[in-house]
Design an enzyme around this catalytic site. Structure first.
Site, PDB file in Angstrom:
ATOM      1  N   ASN A   9       0.823  -1.127  -0.008  1.00  0.00           N
ATOM      2  CA  ASN A   9       0.035   0.172  -0.021  1.00  0.00           C
ATOM      3  C   ASN A   9       0.854   1.171   0.064  1.00  0.00           C
ATOM      4  O   ASN A   9       1.649   1.737   1.044  1.00  0.00           O
ATOM      5  CB  ASN A   9      -0.645   0.159   1.206  1.00  0.00           C
ATOM      6  CG  ASN A   9      -1.723   1.087   1.527  1.00  0.00           C
ATOM      7  OD1 ASN A   9      -1.695   2.122   0.491  1.00  0.00           O
ATOM      8  ND2 ASN A   9      -2.367   1.205   2.602  1.00  0.00           N
ATOM      9  N   LYS A  11       0.203   4.296  -0.144  1.00  0.00           N
ATOM     10  CA  LYS A  11      -0.454   5.365   0.605  1.00  0.00           C
ATOM     11  C   LYS A  11      -0.255   6.764  -0.190  1.00  0.00           C
ATOM     12  O   LYS A  11      -0.158   6.522  -1.437  1.00  0.00           O
ATOM     13  CB  LYS A  11       0.160   5.667   1.922  1.00  0.00           C
ATOM     14  CG  LYS A  11      -0.076   4.171   2.688  1.00  0.00           C
ATOM     15  CD  LYS A  11       0.211   4.473   4.124  1.00  0.00           C
ATOM     16  CE  LYS A  11      -0.172   2.949   4.972  1.00  0.00           C
ATOM     17  NZ  LYS A  11      -0.079   3.227   6.355  1.00  0.00           N
ATOM     18  N   HIS A  95      -9.150   1.056   5.317  1.00  0.00           N
ATOM     19  CA  HIS A  95      -8.142   1.376   5.767  1.00  0.00           C
ATOM     20  C   HIS A  95      -8.271   2.341   7.043  1.00  0.00           C
ATOM     21  O   HIS A  95      -9.107   3.234   6.938  1.00  0.00           O
ATOM     22  CB  HIS A  95      -7.106   1.865   4.710  1.00  0.00           C
ATOM     23  CG  HIS A  95      -5.589   1.728   5.352  1.00  0.00           C
ATOM     24  ND1 HIS A  95      -5.212   2.914   6.076  1.00  0.00           N
ATOM     25  CD2 HIS A  95      -4.619   0.777   5.250  1.00  0.00           C
ATOM     26  CE1 HIS A  95      -3.911   2.518   6.597  1.00  0.00           C
ATOM     27  NE2 HIS A  95      -3.661   1.395   5.810  1.00  0.00           N
ATOM     28  N   GLU A  97      -6.606   4.763   8.110  1.00  0.00           N
ATOM     29  CA  GLU A  97      -6.173   6.062   7.911  1.00  0.00           C
ATOM     30  C   GLU A  97      -7.601   6.608   7.184  1.00  0.00           C
ATOM     31  O   GLU A  97      -7.921   7.802   7.353  1.00  0.00           O
ATOM     32  CB  GLU A  97      -5.107   6.378   6.862  1.00  0.00           C
ATOM     33  CG  GLU A  97      -3.869   5.980   7.582  1.00  0.00           C
ATOM     34  CD  GLU A  97      -2.758   5.533   6.862  1.00  0.00           C
ATOM     35  OE1 GLU A  97      -2.704   5.457   5.906  1.00  0.00           O
ATOM     36  OE2 GLU A  97      -1.849   4.767   7.625  1.00  0.00           O
ATOM     37  N   GLU A 167      -5.248  -4.683  10.629  1.00  0.00           N
ATOM     38  CA  GLU A 167      -4.182  -3.724  10.675  1.00  0.00           C
ATOM     39  C   GLU A 167      -4.542  -3.005  12.134  1.00  0.00           C
ATOM     40  O   GLU A 167      -5.136  -2.113  12.115  1.00  0.00           O
ATOM     41  CB  GLU A 167      -4.140  -2.935   9.772  1.00  0.00           C
ATOM     42  CG  GLU A 167      -3.908  -3.423   8.324  1.00  0.00           C
ATOM     43  CD  GLU A 167      -3.294  -2.216   7.570  1.00  0.00           C
ATOM     44  OE1 GLU A 167      -2.239  -2.572   6.919  1.00  0.00           O
ATOM     45  OE2 GLU A 167      -3.832  -1.274   7.358  1.00  0.00           O
ATOM     46  N   GLY A 173       2.894   2.169  10.913  1.00  0.00           N
ATOM     47  CA  GLY A 173       3.653   3.360  10.839  1.00  0.00           C
ATOM     48  C   GLY A 173       4.324   3.855  12.396  1.00  0.00           C
ATOM     49  O   GLY A 173       5.074   4.817  12.381  1.00  0.00           O
ATOM     50  N   SER A 212       3.676  -2.143  10.326  1.00  0.00           N
ATOM     51  CA  SER A 212       5.114  -1.997  10.819  1.00  0.00           C
ATOM     52  C   SER A 212       5.870  -3.598  10.172  1.00  0.00           C
ATOM     53  O   SER A 212       6.595  -3.947  10.922  1.00  0.00           O
ATOM     54  CB  SER A 212       5.344  -1.639  12.033  1.00  0.00           C
ATOM     55  OG  SER A 212       5.132  -0.551  12.253  1.00  0.00           O
TER      56      SER A 212
HETATM   57  P1  13P Z   1       3.151   0.444   7.846  1.00  0.00           P
HETATM   58  O1  13P Z   1       3.872  -1.094   7.120  1.00  0.00           O
HETATM   59  O2  13P Z   1       4.156   1.522   7.216  1.00  0.00           O
HETATM   60  O3  13P Z   1       3.082   0.316   9.169  1.00  0.00           O
HETATM   61  O4  13P Z   1       1.749   0.683   7.205  1.00  0.00           O
HETATM   62  C1  13P Z   1       0.939  -0.680   7.469  1.00  0.00           C
HETATM   63  C2  13P Z   1      -0.172  -0.146   6.409  1.00  0.00           C
HETATM   64  O5  13P Z   1      -1.018   0.844   7.134  1.00  0.00           O
HETATM   65  C3  13P Z   1      -0.602  -0.854   5.314  1.00  0.00           C
HETATM   66  O6  13P Z   1      -1.948  -0.747   4.700  1.00  0.00           O
END
Ligand code: 13P
Length: 251
Positions: A9, A11, A95, A97, A167, A173, A212
């Site tokens: 992803n 982002k 997601h 976010e 997640e 992150g 992560s």
């Molecule tokens: P990270 O791997 O940067 O923690 O992000 C995970 C994520 O949100 C994947 O959709």
């Protein structure tokens, strides 16, 4: 056992030309393996050029979100038919976010999953608890509600097309991934809930872990039979680490 599934992803990272560079690097670093399926989800504006580079390879294209209508006066939104036409196979939905920064509700997630399936695309549905919810002992309850409301009204034959991604919000992150034990426990809970509530086959349901994931911790995560792959953020923006995680998934 289901094949492992690794999804990158991206982002809100990479311009179109930076996306093209990263895809070329990924294609150089990556070895296709029959036991691992791979998808990448660049930004909307990069989908077309990334699709062109992926043509003829075994890496699938995914989108990071979608709108729930096929067309109409919805300024700024992107529809499932548009994503299908550009070559997407998968769509990441719900997601954290989008839930927590952009205000998406379980009802929005439900409509987006339905629109995705209606257009013969495959949803990757994200669920996960926040730190305060985990600390209050509410993890199971939060995830049950996200799944119950997110999947309501979807015919059983379509439910089998859904990939679930666990997640935990506190792991995204932060560099602080869930432990294998934590992820295994929640994945098992998700699997049992999907079977109990919706009759979904526990053996074939794919559940990814995200938060992560790195070259360093991927191997341990993949050792758990409950973890069928990974949804990767930061580590997928580097071809070497993304390729290494795919390699680990193939072993
Ligand atoms: P990270 O791997 O940067 O923690 O992000 C995970 C994520 O949100 C994947 O959709």
């Amino acid at each position: 056992m289901t094949s492992r599934f690794i999804v990158g992803n991206w982002k809100m990272h990479k311009t179109v030309s930076e996306s093209e560079t990263l895809v070329r690097e990924i294609l150089t670093a990556y070895c296709a393996h029959p036991s691992v399926e791979v998808a990448i989800a660049p930004s909307f504006v990069a989908l077309q050029s990334v699709a062109a580079l992926l043509r003829g390879t075994s890496i699938h294209l995914a989108a990071q979100t979608v709108y729930q209508e096929d067309e109409g006066a919805f300024t700024g939104e992107i529809s499932p038919p548009m994503l299908k036409a550009v070559g997407c196979r998968y769509i990441i939905i719900g997601h954290s976010e989008r839930r927590h920064i952009l205000g998406e509700t379980n009802q929005d997630v439900n409509l987006k999953i339905k629109a995705t399936l209606r257009n013969q695309l495959q949803p990757i549905v994200c669920v996960g608890e926040r730190l305060e919810e985990r600390e209050a002992g509410l993890t199971t309850q939060v995830i049950h509600t996200q799944l119950q409301e997110g999947l309501t009204g979807i015919p059983i034959q379509d439910l089998g097309k859904i990939t679930v991604a666990y997640e935990p919000v506190w792991a995204i992150g932060t560099g602080k991934a869930a432990t294998v034990e934590q992820a295994t426990e929640v994945h098992g809970e998700i699997r049992r809930f999907l079977h109990r509530q919706f009759g979904i086959d526990s053996q074939t349901q794919r559940i990814l872990y995200g938060g992560s994931v790195s070259m360093e911790n991927a191997n341990a995560l993949f050792e758990s039979p409950e973890i069928n792959g990974a949804l990767i953020g930061k580590a997928c923006l580097n071809a070497e680490s993304f390729g290494k995680i795919i390699l680990l998934a193939s072993q």
